[in-house]
Design a protein around this motif. Structure first.
Motif, PDB file in Angstrom:
ATOM      1  N   ILE A   1       0.829  -1.195   0.000  1.00 12.02           N
ATOM      2  CA  ILE A   1       0.000   0.000   0.000  1.00 12.02           C
ATOM      3  C   ILE A   1       0.864   1.246   0.000  1.00 12.02           C
ATOM      4  CG2 ILE A   1      -2.008  -1.099   1.028  1.00 12.02           C
ATOM      5  CD1 ILE A   1      -1.154   0.018   3.737  1.00 12.02           C
ATOM      6  N   GLY A   2       2.132   1.065  -0.338  1.00  7.30           N
ATOM      7  CA  GLY A   2       2.969   2.232  -0.587  1.00  7.30           C
ATOM      8  C   GLY A   2       3.991   2.557   0.472  1.00  7.30           C
ATOM      9  N   HIS A   3       4.122   1.702   1.466  1.00  8.25           N
ATOM     10  CA  HIS A   3       5.145   1.974   2.477  1.00  8.25           C
ATOM     11  C   HIS A   3       6.502   1.489   1.983  1.00  8.25           C
ATOM     12  CE1 HIS A   3       2.525   3.356   5.699  1.00  8.25           C
ATOM     13  NE2 HIS A   3       1.665   2.460   5.263  1.00  8.25           N
ATOM     14  N   THR A   4       7.514   2.316   2.181  1.00  3.75           N
ATOM     15  CA  THR A   4       8.859   1.912   1.795  1.00  3.75           C
ATOM     16  C   THR A   4       9.493   1.125   2.920  1.00  3.75           C
ATOM     17  OG1 THR A   4       9.813   3.951   2.626  1.00  3.75           O
ATOM     18  CG2 THR A   4       9.140   3.908   0.333  1.00  3.75           C
ATOM     19  N   ILE A   5      10.481   0.331   2.578  1.00  2.00           N
ATOM     20  CA  ILE A   5      11.144  -0.452   3.605  1.00  2.00           C
ATOM     21  C   ILE A   5      12.547   0.088   3.846  1.00  2.00           C
ATOM     22  CG2 ILE A   5       9.711  -2.431   2.981  1.00  2.00           C
ATOM     23  CD1 ILE A   5      12.103  -3.788   1.857  1.00  2.00           C
ATOM     24  N   TYR A   6      12.995  -0.064   5.060  1.00  2.00           N
ATOM     25  CA  TYR A   6      14.274   0.469   5.494  1.00  2.00           C
ATOM     26  C   TYR A   6      15.173  -0.692   5.879  1.00  2.00           C
ATOM     27  CZ  TYR A   6      11.651   4.794   5.672  1.00  2.00           C
ATOM     28  OH  TYR A   6      10.873   5.866   5.328  1.00  2.00           O
ATOM     29  N   PHE A   7      16.374  -0.692   5.301  1.00  4.70           N
ATOM     30  CA  PHE A   7      17.277  -1.803   5.484  1.00  4.70           C
ATOM     31  C   PHE A   7      18.305  -1.547   6.580  1.00  4.70           C
ATOM     32  CE2 PHE A   7      16.675  -4.977   2.176  1.00  4.70           C
ATOM     33  CZ  PHE A   7      15.803  -4.324   1.323  1.00  4.70           C
ATOM     34  N   GLY A   8      18.701  -2.626   7.232  1.00  4.62           N
ATOM     35  CA  GLY A   8      19.888  -2.595   8.070  1.00  4.62           C
ATOM     36  C   GLY A   8      21.121  -2.750   7.200  1.00  4.62           C
ATOM     37  N   GLU A   9      22.282  -2.741   7.840  1.00  5.15           N
ATOM     38  CA  GLU A   9      23.540  -2.843   7.107  1.00  5.15           C
ATOM     39  C   GLU A   9      23.917  -4.296   6.800  1.00  5.15           C
ATOM     40  OE1 GLU A   9      23.655   0.598   6.061  1.00  5.15           O
ATOM     41  OE2 GLU A   9      25.626  -0.320   5.788  1.00  5.15           O
ATOM     42  N   GLY A  10      23.168  -5.228   7.334  1.00  8.39           N
ATOM     43  CA  GLY A  10      23.398  -6.621   6.996  1.00  8.39           C
ATOM     44  C   GLY A  10      24.345  -7.331   7.940  1.00  8.39           C
ATOM     45  N   SER A  11      24.233  -8.648   7.932  1.00  7.98           N
ATOM     46  CA  SER A  11      25.163  -9.526   8.653  1.00  7.98           C
ATOM     47  C   SER A  11      25.864 -10.389   7.618  1.00  7.98           C
ATOM     48  CB  SER A  11      24.420 -10.440   9.638  1.00  7.98           C
ATOM     49  OG  SER A  11      23.868  -9.717  10.702  1.00  7.98           O
ATOM     50  N   TRP A  12      27.197 -10.227   7.528  1.00  3.70           N
ATOM     51  CA  TRP A  12      27.962 -11.005   6.551  1.00  3.70           C
ATOM     52  C   TRP A  12      28.350 -12.321   7.192  1.00  3.70           C
ATOM     53  CZ3 TRP A  12      29.184  -9.803   1.481  1.00  3.70           C
ATOM     54  CH2 TRP A  12      29.991 -10.733   0.842  1.00  3.70           C
ATOM     55  N   LEU A  13      27.843 -13.408   6.647  1.00  4.53           N
ATOM     56  CA  LEU A  13      28.120 -14.742   7.176  1.00  4.53           C
ATOM     57  C   LEU A  13      29.089 -15.470   6.246  1.00  4.53           C
ATOM     58  CD1 LEU A  13      27.541 -17.098   9.160  1.00  4.53           C
ATOM     59  CD2 LEU A  13      25.681 -17.773   7.613  1.00  4.53           C
ATOM     60  N   THR A  14      30.147 -15.969   6.837  1.00  9.02           N
ATOM     61  CA  THR A  14      31.102 -16.788   6.096  1.00  9.02           C
ATOM     62  C   THR A  14      31.185 -18.151   6.771  1.00  9.02           C
ATOM     63  OG1 THR A  14      32.407 -14.845   5.500  1.00  9.02           O
ATOM     64  CG2 THR A  14      33.464 -16.991   5.237  1.00  9.02           C
ATOM     65  N   VAL A  15      30.935 -19.194   6.020  1.00  7.32           N
ATOM     66  CA  VAL A  15      31.005 -20.563   6.542  1.00  7.32           C
ATOM     67  C   VAL A  15      32.254 -21.218   5.968  1.00  7.32           C
ATOM     68  CG1 VAL A  15      29.849 -22.787   6.765  1.00  7.32           C
ATOM     69  CG2 VAL A  15      28.491 -20.680   6.630  1.00  7.32           C
ATOM     70  N   VAL A  16      33.149 -21.619   6.861  1.00  4.75           N
ATOM     71  CA  VAL A  16      34.428 -22.195   6.412  1.00  4.75           C
ATOM     72  C   VAL A  16      34.490 -23.701   6.717  1.00  4.75           C
ATOM     73  CG1 VAL A  16      35.626 -20.007   6.641  1.00  4.75           C
ATOM     74  CG2 VAL A  16      35.575 -21.600   8.588  1.00  4.75           C
TER      75      VAL A  16
END
Lengths: 116, 112
Positions: A101-116
């Protein structure tokens, strides 16, 4: 803070371990989203919450992935028995109400996951 | 699956030139949004255009929407080096889940 907050910002884990990623949405935002983005790729939808319920969890790639939201606020994305293909940036976003209905979304900076 | 598909995948221009990015989608939509992403981290909302609108402006940004062709374009005029980023379109399908589905993005490089 005023924005979407995610933790940890970076996580290196061994294959087979479980990880939890946390998202604190903007206060008062009822809608919350999790996306996954592999290096140089687009955003892959994982799950959408409206309040504490998840009307659309169709994007979760396998039963190793689960997410919950409590109190209509904080959300946790859990990946069990991590695999190398789970390595990606996990982005959380929130919006006041539905983007339909027209609401914008706001993002976080993210979680960088590395699986070794 | 991706709803929007941006075109081109990558675009390199000189500062001062205009940059045009296109987005095509598959289903009927309520609105279409454009987002920008720097350095693979969080996205920032740029502009929203509703399904009953054909054109919208915001500063140096101009967005068009053609629902008959299921396509949208984002024009950045008088580009600057600081416009270098990836640009994504996103849509919410009518009658379905309220999830916002993103395309694969256009990587824009503006050379000084």
């Amino acid at each position: 803070g005023a924005g979407v907050s995610q933790s940890p910002s970076n996580k290196v884990t061994e294959k087979g371990k479980d990880v939890e990623l946390r998202c604190d949405p903007i206060s008062g935002h009822t809608a919350l989203y999790w996306y996954r983005q592999s290096l140089g790729q687009g955003l892959e939808f994982l799950i959408y919450f409206q309040g504490n319920s998840a009307p659309d969890k169709s994007g979760l790639p396998s039963d190793r992935f689960s997410a919950e939201r409590t109190g209509g606020s904080v959300s946790t994305l859990t990946i069990q028995r991590t695999q190398q293909e789970d390595s990606a940036v996990y982005l959380c976003a929130s919006s006041l109400d539905s983007p339909g209905i027209g609401h914008t979304i706001y993002f976080g900076e993210g979680s960088w996951l590395t699986v070794v | 699956s991706q709803q929007g598909e941006e075109d081109p995948q990558a675009l390199s221009i000189q500062e001062g030139e205009n940059a045009t990015m296109n987005c095509s989608y598959k289903t009927s939509i309520n609105n279409l949004q454009w987002y920008r992403q720097n350095s693979g981290r969080g996205l920032v909302h740029l502009i929203l255009i509703r399904s009953n609108e054909r054109e919208k402006h915001s500063g140096r940004l101009r967005v068009t929407l053609d629902t008959s062709k299921k396509s949208s374009s984002l024009l950045i005029t008088a580009s600057r080096a600081a416009d270098t980023a990836s640009y994504f379109c996103a849509t919410v399908s009518q009658g379905g889940s309220e999830k916002l589905v993103f395309g694969k993005g256009t990587k824009l490089t503006v050379n000084p």
